[in-house]
Design a protein around this motif. Sequence first.
Motif, PDB file in Angstrom:
ATOM      1  N   ALA A 227     -15.836  -0.766  37.019  1.00  0.00           N
ATOM      2  CA  ALA A 227     -14.654  -1.027  36.199  1.00  0.00           C
ATOM      3  C   ALA A 227     -13.657   0.118  36.343  1.00  0.00           C
ATOM      4  CB  ALA A 227     -15.047  -1.191  34.747  1.00  0.00           C
ATOM      5  N   PHE A 228     -12.365  -0.234  36.451  1.00  0.00           N
ATOM      6  CA  PHE A 228     -11.368   0.832  36.584  1.00  0.00           C
ATOM      7  C   PHE A 228     -10.052   0.448  35.928  1.00  0.00           C
ATOM      8  CE2 PHE A 228      -9.245  -1.200  40.273  1.00  0.00           C
ATOM      9  CZ  PHE A 228     -10.246  -2.075  40.661  1.00  0.00           C
ATOM     10  N   MET A 229     -10.144  -0.300  34.806  1.00  0.00           N
ATOM     11  CA  MET A 229      -8.935  -0.725  34.106  1.00  0.00           C
ATOM     12  C   MET A 229      -8.209   0.480  33.517  1.00  0.00           C
ATOM     13  SD  MET A 229     -11.719  -2.798  33.664  1.00  0.00           S
ATOM     14  CE  MET A 229     -12.442  -2.140  32.203  1.00  0.00           C
ATOM     15  N   ASP A 230      -8.952   1.259  32.734  1.00  0.00           N
ATOM     16  CA  ASP A 230      -8.344   2.395  32.047  1.00  0.00           C
ATOM     17  C   ASP A 230      -7.898   3.462  33.039  1.00  0.00           C
ATOM     18  OD1 ASP A 230      -8.912   1.004  29.810  1.00  0.00           O
ATOM     19  OD2 ASP A 230     -10.656   2.196  29.230  1.00  0.00           O
ATOM     20  N   ARG A 231      -8.702   3.613  34.069  1.00  0.00           N
ATOM     21  CA  ARG A 231      -8.352   4.579  35.105  1.00  0.00           C
ATOM     22  C   ARG A 231      -6.985   4.237  35.712  1.00  0.00           C
ATOM     23  NH1 ARG A 231     -11.962   6.102  40.389  1.00  0.00           N
ATOM     24  NH2 ARG A 231     -10.400   7.371  41.384  1.00  0.00           N
ATOM     25  N   ALA A 232      -6.798   2.952  36.002  1.00  0.00           N
ATOM     26  CA  ALA A 232      -5.544   2.540  36.625  1.00  0.00           C
ATOM     27  C   ALA A 232      -4.362   2.832  35.714  1.00  0.00           C
ATOM     28  CB  ALA A 232      -5.591   1.059  36.966  1.00  0.00           C
ATOM     29  N   ILE A 233      -4.562   2.656  34.406  1.00  0.00           N
ATOM     30  CA  ILE A 233      -3.464   2.933  33.471  1.00  0.00           C
ATOM     31  C   ILE A 233      -3.208   4.439  33.366  1.00  0.00           C
ATOM     32  CG2 ILE A 233      -2.686   2.732  31.071  1.00  0.00           C
ATOM     33  CD1 ILE A 233      -4.327   0.113  30.925  1.00  0.00           C
ATOM     34  N   MET A 234      -4.309   5.214  33.217  1.00  0.00           N
ATOM     35  CA  MET A 234      -4.134   6.667  33.077  1.00  0.00           C
ATOM     36  C   MET A 234      -3.504   7.277  34.325  1.00  0.00           C
ATOM     37  SD  MET A 234      -7.531   7.967  31.043  1.00  0.00           S
ATOM     38  CE  MET A 234      -8.771   7.141  32.007  1.00  0.00           C
ATOM     39  N   GLU A 235      -3.860   6.727  35.476  1.00  0.00           N
ATOM     40  CA  GLU A 235      -3.329   7.287  36.718  1.00  0.00           C
ATOM     41  C   GLU A 235      -1.997   6.670  37.106  1.00  0.00           C
ATOM     42  OE1 GLU A 235      -6.376   7.098  39.744  1.00  0.00           O
ATOM     43  OE2 GLU A 235      -7.734   8.310  38.545  1.00  0.00           O
ATOM     44  N   GLY A 236      -1.776   5.427  36.686  1.00  0.00           N
ATOM     45  CA  GLY A 236      -0.582   4.718  37.126  1.00  0.00           C
ATOM     46  C   GLY A 236       0.587   4.843  36.175  1.00  0.00           C
ATOM     47  N   ASN A 237       0.292   4.982  34.880  1.00  0.00           N
ATOM     48  CA  ASN A 237       1.368   5.071  33.905  1.00  0.00           C
ATOM     49  C   ASN A 237       0.891   5.830  32.664  1.00  0.00           C
ATOM     50  OD1 ASN A 237       3.730   4.729  32.517  1.00  0.00           O
ATOM     51  ND2 ASN A 237       3.467   2.529  32.173  1.00  0.00           N
ATOM     52  N   PRO A 238       0.618   7.119  32.805  1.00  0.00           N
ATOM     53  CA  PRO A 238       0.024   7.875  31.697  1.00  0.00           C
ATOM     54  C   PRO A 238       0.916   7.929  30.452  1.00  0.00           C
ATOM     55  CG  PRO A 238       0.731   9.359  33.453  1.00  0.00           C
ATOM     56  CD  PRO A 238       0.844   7.972  33.989  1.00  0.00           C
ATOM     57  N   HIS A 239       2.254   7.828  30.670  1.00  0.00           N
ATOM     58  CA  HIS A 239       3.150   7.947  29.518  1.00  0.00           C
ATOM     59  C   HIS A 239       3.023   6.777  28.546  1.00  0.00           C
ATOM     60  CE1 HIS A 239       5.182  11.623  30.546  1.00  0.00           C
ATOM     61  NE2 HIS A 239       5.229  11.222  31.807  1.00  0.00           N
ATOM     62  N   SER A 240       2.578   5.608  29.046  1.00  0.00           N
ATOM     63  CA  SER A 240       2.427   4.475  28.130  1.00  0.00           C
ATOM     64  C   SER A 240       1.318   4.782  27.117  1.00  0.00           C
ATOM     65  CB  SER A 240       2.121   3.196  28.909  1.00  0.00           C
ATOM     66  OG  SER A 240       0.881   3.303  29.575  1.00  0.00           O
ATOM     67  N   VAL A 241       0.288   5.501  27.550  1.00  0.00           N
ATOM     68  CA  VAL A 241      -0.803   5.863  26.648  1.00  0.00           C
ATOM     69  C   VAL A 241      -0.311   6.895  25.634  1.00  0.00           C
ATOM     70  CG1 VAL A 241      -3.133   6.817  26.538  1.00  0.00           C
ATOM     71  CG2 VAL A 241      -2.457   5.459  28.517  1.00  0.00           C
ATOM     72  N   ILE A 242       0.431   7.869  26.133  1.00  0.00           N
ATOM     73  CA  ILE A 242       0.946   8.919  25.243  1.00  0.00           C
ATOM     74  C   ILE A 242       1.905   8.320  24.207  1.00  0.00           C
ATOM     75  CG2 ILE A 242       2.350  11.029  25.169  1.00  0.00           C
ATOM     76  CD1 ILE A 242       1.146  11.706  27.945  1.00  0.00           C
ATOM     77  N   GLU A 243       2.775   7.423  24.669  1.00  0.00           N
ATOM     78  CA  GLU A 243       3.728   6.810  23.741  1.00  0.00           C
ATOM     79  C   GLU A 243       2.977   5.974  22.683  1.00  0.00           C
ATOM     80  OE1 GLU A 243       6.807   4.397  25.495  1.00  0.00           O
ATOM     81  OE2 GLU A 243       7.889   4.241  23.593  1.00  0.00           O
ATOM     82  N   GLY A 244       1.960   5.241  23.141  1.00  0.00           N
ATOM     83  CA  GLY A 244       1.159   4.452  22.202  1.00  0.00           C
ATOM     84  C   GLY A 244       0.499   5.338  21.163  1.00  0.00           C
ATOM     85  N   MET A 245      -0.047   6.465  21.604  1.00  0.00           N
ATOM     86  CA  MET A 245      -0.700   7.384  20.673  1.00  0.00           C
ATOM     87  C   MET A 245       0.292   7.981  19.685  1.00  0.00           C
ATOM     88  SD  MET A 245      -3.425   9.414  23.073  1.00  0.00           S
ATOM     89  CE  MET A 245      -4.203  10.354  21.755  1.00  0.00           C
ATOM     90  N   LEU A 246       1.492   8.284  20.190  1.00  0.00           N
ATOM     91  CA  LEU A 246       2.537   8.843  19.308  1.00  0.00           C
ATOM     92  C   LEU A 246       2.858   7.859  18.185  1.00  0.00           C
ATOM     93  CD1 LEU A 246       4.894  10.391  21.975  1.00  0.00           C
ATOM     94  CD2 LEU A 246       4.282  11.555  19.852  1.00  0.00           C
ATOM     95  N   ILE A 247       2.989   6.589  18.559  1.00  0.00           N
ATOM     96  CA  ILE A 247       3.338   5.577  17.563  1.00  0.00           C
ATOM     97  C   ILE A 247       2.190   5.404  16.560  1.00  0.00           C
ATOM     98  CG2 ILE A 247       3.841   3.105  17.274  1.00  0.00           C
ATOM     99  CD1 ILE A 247       5.232   3.342  20.114  1.00  0.00           C
ATOM    100  N   GLY A 248       0.957   5.375  17.084  1.00  0.00           N
ATOM    101  CA  GLY A 248      -0.215   5.263  16.209  1.00  0.00           C
ATOM    102  C   GLY A 248      -0.321   6.447  15.265  1.00  0.00           C
ATOM    103  N   ALA A 249      -0.084   7.638  15.803  1.00  0.00           N
ATOM    104  CA  ALA A 249      -0.184   8.847  14.991  1.00  0.00           C
ATOM    105  C   ALA A 249       0.862   8.849  13.883  1.00  0.00           C
ATOM    106  CB  ALA A 249      -0.016  10.081  15.874  1.00  0.00           C
ATOM    107  N   TYR A 250       2.058   8.348  14.220  1.00  0.00           N
ATOM    108  CA  TYR A 250       3.129   8.259  13.231  1.00  0.00           C
ATOM    109  C   TYR A 250       2.709   7.331  12.086  1.00  0.00           C
ATOM    110  CZ  TYR A 250       7.670   6.945  11.229  1.00  0.00           C
ATOM    111  OH  TYR A 250       8.703   6.686  10.379  1.00  0.00           O
ATOM    112  N   ALA A 251       2.109   6.196  12.469  1.00  0.00           N
ATOM    113  CA  ALA A 251       1.707   5.207  11.465  1.00  0.00           C
ATOM    114  C   ALA A 251       0.563   5.730  10.592  1.00  0.00           C
ATOM    115  CB  ALA A 251       1.285   3.909  12.151  1.00  0.00           C
TER     116      ALA A 251
END
Lengths: 622, 286
Positions: A227-251
């Motif tokens: 399995a390499f779903m998360d890997r592809a996201i972390m390597e292919g578009n890491p900022h989407s994860v960071i932005e998601g975490m920022l929004i979650g942290a705000y909430a």
Amino acid sequence: MTVLSNKRLNSISDLDDMRKELLSLRSPSAKSVHVCTGPGCAAKGSPKLYELFCEAAQQADADVEIIPKAVGCHGLCEYGPIVLIQPGDIFYQRVEEPDVAEIFRETVVGGRLVERLLYENPVTGQKAETVDKIPFYKVQKRIALAYNGLVDPTKITDYIALGGYSALAKVLSSMTDEDVISEVETAGLRGRGGGGFPTARKWRSCKEAEGSPRYVICNGDEGDPGAFMDRAIMEGNPHSVIEGMLIGAYAIGSSDGYIYVRNEYPLSVERLKLAIEQAKELGLLGENILGSSFSFDIRINRGAGAFVCGESTALMASLQGRTGEPRAKYIHTVESGLWEKPTNLNNVETWANVPAIINGGGKSFASIGTEKSKGTKVFSLVGKVVNSGLVEVPMGMTLRQIIDEVGGGIRDGKRFKAVQTGGPSGGCIPEEHLDARVDFDELTKLGSMMGSGGMIVMDEDTCMVNVAKYFTNFLQKESCGKCTPCREGLSQMLYILDRITDGEGQAGDLERLEELAELLEGTALCALGKTAANPTMSTIRYFRDEYEAHIKEKRCPAKECRGLFRYEIDSEACKACGICLKNCPVGAITGEKKVAHVIDQEKCTLCGICWEKCPFAAVLKV
Amino acid sequence: MYALRDLLGEMSLCRSAESIRKGKPVPTVTIDGCKVRVKKDATILDAAKKAGIWIPTLCYHPAVSSEASCRLCMVELDRGEWRQLVTACNYPVRRDIVVYVSSERAQQARRGVMELLLARAPESEELKALAERMGVKETRYPNVTESQRNCILCGLCVQVCEEIIGKAAIGFAGRGAERVVAAPFRQPSEDCIGCGACAAICPVGTIKVRFHKEEQEVEISPFKSRAKLLVCQECGALITSTLVNEQALTKANLNSEEFRARLRLCPKCRRLQTVAQLGAVTFRKK
């Protein structure tokens, strides 16, 4: 560009200005060459292709600006390395080093197609010039992977130019913490890590829990084999994860975040580190983000190679520097998690969905999928399918559609036998249930699960007892050993499965396995143990006859378990070439010129060399 | 040395003052139809004890935190539409709940776990006795895991060494079926003070304290850790590990009125008070 990257963004309008400036700097006639450097393509040498394109772009004296980009996974790994030319969406597959010059000359500069590098539909023989004409992509819907393949993961400016961090800006400027949670609730987002727990409910519980500080964690400890779903996201578009975490942290009201990545993903670690650095430089992470009162920082922790650390409590123990072992969750981690403080943990894919939900609205996200499973799910489709790779499909699509339409059916004209979903703790689903919809609850009903999105397709040559043994062995090796049922029960199950595949199965073995499975499900401490019997139980449920053939007739119907089938030479097909005779290490094959050869079953050690070597497929497994 | 086993039995965790404070809700636990009231965050096991209902345990000890690793104390919790198996030793009671200890499923779960443990440690007399009390005569499973002879890996020894003695001389090494209790690098530990708390707390009699009279040393088996023994200057009798003595001296204030008062106690009561001072434990008189 360089001027821009050093500027700290002190307000939301600063971010908008930066985006406008980035877009204005782009020449409308510019051409970009997107070289996929996802795990599959990189393994096939795509980083070298990227270098060659860069060299070619430097040397070229074309009038137009040419931008080579190393981007994340496109998904169709089977046909890698993949090169995409923009504008035009021209899709080249299986590109090799010598092709670079031709692509550059013909397509990038000349605007003509290189026919032989286009994708060819294996059924119709038609060439597909652009991405949307390839059946693999037709039925997919990309949300979590939307920017994968478009942005250069090492450049925050690429992400911002495409609208990145606009969801964060929206949240900071016009939404309260409760608004954010409600939006995610409307979206119906459920955890993509395995459990499928409603994300909004988790966030709310964490927000309302007593204690501070609160922590936000991203689980990037993707350990399922294949399995390499998360890997592809972390390597292919890491900022989407960071932005998601920022929004979650705000909430949630958190200012401390952690990303836990397995150390076997060094590139993920590198990309995330770089992304965090760049976000900090721009003031998108750190104190007073975009001039607001919201502060949030992220640290990366690398795992030490234990599958069980994907379990939330084990992950938190590991983060604290203790042995990665789970604990009872009677008191949830949202109440008492990391350092016994309220902690919200979601996996990479869940976080990557968050910016899209905020941007597009919860309602639009909820319009995709089934009644209780909304949005899309990324799967790593592997095994005996034609198109193995990374796919993102809307929830509710049938397994048959995924395997036949996206996956292109079974390889080499073989018959489909089963599909294993949900990682090692998932189950095998047979042909009769292929019209089941991909949905958290539906897969669970079938004795499997969604898991984090592994999907392994098996054909008629796969022995289902052997499959159960493989996964049981994996889990037994990865069990932390803390609780009795998982440590002892899995060892007992493996012992029985070993016995069955060795042809020494006994009457009552299936009942013993079923009893152990029930014990594990009921009494194990964590989810790893509770679901560890799924591979065995689902294969007994759907392929009981195969188990019985092994036990009662000492026969492996798929002819995979060594010793439970024989090799014979088909006298009609044998051309008496003598290759098998020469290669047999024990001299078990006799025959002369023009006389069909014969295997002496007494001498044969079942090594299978004759079967591999025979050029006429005259050696048969019977 | 062996008196420590009794001492630990008489200790109980110091419950946080908060939960005892009046005005907090007092939930009712219905165990097999028997109703008992316990303070909030007490465990199902506490409630069962109060109700006089026996639940077998192995890795539970009131002196240390509950890890619930042995899974022997499984009981069924009524969740309304369904029943869930939970471990009695660490399930916190926060509201009125209904629990079944003697239901078929709960018994089957406990017996199943016991059978797996018997297969792992077939020689332990203590384990056999507990199995018999639970109605398990023998195990149907073969002995397929034995990373450490006769050890059920309950972890009490590791916990007592870290939480009560404060030494953490032993810990878990290896993973899964390879898991063992060992000192670092599986070598004799330099941190071990030879107190024998691990042997005292071991529920299956696997850890032993051995006295080597000639060398005047105490050995904790199977960890091979040794410590010098204090010898009576009068009669030459072996008393206790010198390191235990040292640790006790650093913890006890010898000049205090408290110490003088203690000299007026009999040796048994004095020992109980000393042990009580070593860790976060309260001394409870019988």
